[in-house]
Motif scaffolding. Structure first.
Motif, PDB file in Angstrom:
ATOM      1  N   PRO A  38     100.212 -31.312 122.473  1.00 51.98           N
ATOM      2  CA  PRO A  38     101.433 -32.090 122.667  1.00 51.98           C
ATOM      3  C   PRO A  38     101.726 -32.366 124.142  1.00 51.98           C
ATOM      4  O   PRO A  38     101.718 -31.454 124.964  1.00 51.98           O
ATOM      5  CB  PRO A  38     102.516 -31.218 122.034  1.00 51.98           C
ATOM      6  N   GLY A  39     101.886 -33.645 124.448  1.00 54.68           N
ATOM      7  CA  GLY A  39     102.184 -34.058 125.812  1.00 54.68           C
ATOM      8  C   GLY A  39     100.994 -34.078 126.735  1.00 54.68           C
ATOM      9  O   GLY A  39     101.134 -34.411 127.915  1.00 54.68           O
ATOM     10  N   LYS A  40      99.786 -33.752 126.223  1.00 56.28           N
ATOM     11  CA  LYS A  40      98.619 -33.652 127.110  1.00 56.28           C
ATOM     12  C   LYS A  40      97.396 -34.449 126.659  1.00 56.28           C
ATOM     13  O   LYS A  40      96.869 -35.245 127.418  1.00 56.28           O
ATOM     14  CB  LYS A  40      98.219 -32.196 127.285  1.00 56.28           C
ATOM     15  N   LYS A  41      96.923 -34.190 125.434  1.00 55.33           N
ATOM     16  CA  LYS A  41      95.670 -34.808 124.968  1.00 55.33           C
ATOM     17  C   LYS A  41      95.718 -35.078 123.482  1.00 55.33           C
ATOM     18  O   LYS A  41      96.382 -34.364 122.733  1.00 55.33           O
ATOM     19  CB  LYS A  41      94.485 -33.866 125.202  1.00 55.33           C
ATOM     20  N   VAL A  42      94.936 -36.077 123.062  1.00 61.62           N
ATOM     21  CA  VAL A  42      94.835 -36.400 121.646  1.00 61.62           C
ATOM     22  C   VAL A  42      93.477 -37.031 121.362  1.00 61.62           C
ATOM     23  O   VAL A  42      92.907 -37.702 122.224  1.00 61.62           O
ATOM     24  CB  VAL A  42      95.988 -37.350 121.203  1.00 61.62           C
ATOM     25  N   THR A  43      92.974 -36.791 120.160  1.00 62.11           N
ATOM     26  CA  THR A  43      91.816 -37.505 119.626  1.00 62.11           C
ATOM     27  C   THR A  43      92.239 -38.070 118.278  1.00 62.11           C
ATOM     28  O   THR A  43      92.685 -37.327 117.398  1.00 62.11           O
ATOM     29  CB  THR A  43      90.591 -36.582 119.440  1.00 62.11           C
ATOM     30  N   VAL A 117      92.793 -39.860 124.438  1.00 62.99           N
ATOM     31  CA  VAL A 117      93.788 -40.142 125.469  1.00 62.99           C
ATOM     32  C   VAL A 117      94.198 -38.832 126.113  1.00 62.99           C
ATOM     33  O   VAL A 117      94.495 -37.858 125.417  1.00 62.99           O
ATOM     34  CB  VAL A 117      95.034 -40.859 124.889  1.00 62.99           C
ATOM     35  N   GLU A 118      94.213 -38.845 127.432  1.00 57.28           N
ATOM     36  CA  GLU A 118      94.708 -37.707 128.198  1.00 57.28           C
ATOM     37  C   GLU A 118      95.897 -38.180 129.019  1.00 57.28           C
ATOM     38  O   GLU A 118      95.803 -39.170 129.751  1.00 57.28           O
ATOM     39  CB  GLU A 118      93.639 -37.159 129.125  1.00 57.28           C
ATOM     40  N   ILE A 119      97.025 -37.511 128.877  1.00 58.95           N
ATOM     41  CA  ILE A 119      98.211 -37.831 129.671  1.00 58.95           C
ATOM     42  C   ILE A 119      97.985 -37.187 131.037  1.00 58.95           C
ATOM     43  O   ILE A 119      97.905 -35.963 131.140  1.00 58.95           O
ATOM     44  CB  ILE A 119      99.505 -37.309 129.006  1.00 58.95           C
ATOM     45  N   VAL A 120      97.850 -38.012 132.068  1.00 57.22           N
ATOM     46  CA  VAL A 120      97.500 -37.489 133.389  1.00 57.22           C
ATOM     47  C   VAL A 120      98.698 -37.350 134.324  1.00 57.22           C
ATOM     48  O   VAL A 120      98.610 -36.679 135.347  1.00 57.22           O
ATOM     49  CB  VAL A 120      96.391 -38.340 134.064  1.00 57.22           C
TER      50      VAL A 120
END
Length: 153
Positions: A38-43, A117-120
């Motif tokens: 949560p708030g960091k990465k998803v596939t 997606v990575e929230i950077v």
């Protein structure tokens, strides 16, 4: 429905995705989520079928998923990750900008689009995600996506 912050392998289908983001047919462009911080990465994944509404005009003799919809699918995946963060639950994510978008492979009926997606960066209600789409482990598209978090009306 929301997950344990320490368990990143998930099995979210349409029901769970729809509980997080507001998109619906014909504009919901992800089918499942298998990994999420949560708030960091998803596939996430989009199964591309020959029945997609956009193939009737793009292009009838050679159906190709429009690049802008690949970008949107990546953004929806990122929205699942960011809107699962406790402080952003029950909000909505809006595009703030798109940088460095590149399209490297056609996406056609029968393909499974893998979206990572990575929230950077997050600063207040604004942030940046680094997004990549793959077909069979080959990079199909990539972009830097800027977003703003807002309230639902």
């Amino acid at each position: 429905m929301y997950m344990d912050e320490n368990k990143f392998e998930v099995n979210f289908g349409l029901k769970e995705i729809k509980a997080i983001i507001p998109h619906r047919y014909p504009f919901l462009l992800i089918d499942k989520v298998t990994y999420m911080e949560p708030g960091k990465k998803v596939t996430a994944y989009k199964n591309v079928t020959g029945n997609e509404y956009f193939f009737s005009g793009h292009f009838p003799e050679e159906p190709v998923m429009p690049g802008v919809l690949i970008i949107e699918a990546m953004a929806q995946a990122g929205a699942v990750a960011i809107l699962s963060k406790e402080e952003f639950k029950n909000k909505i994510a809006f595009f703030g900008g798109i940088n460095r978008a590149k399209f490297r492979k056609k996406v056609i009926p029968g393909d499974t689009l893998k979206l990572e997606v990575e929230i950077v960066k997050i600063k207040g209600p604004a942030g940046v995600g680094k997004a990549t789409a793959y077909v069979e482990d080959k990079k199909a598209a990539e972009a830097e996506l800027m977003f703003m978090i807002g309230n639902k009306n």
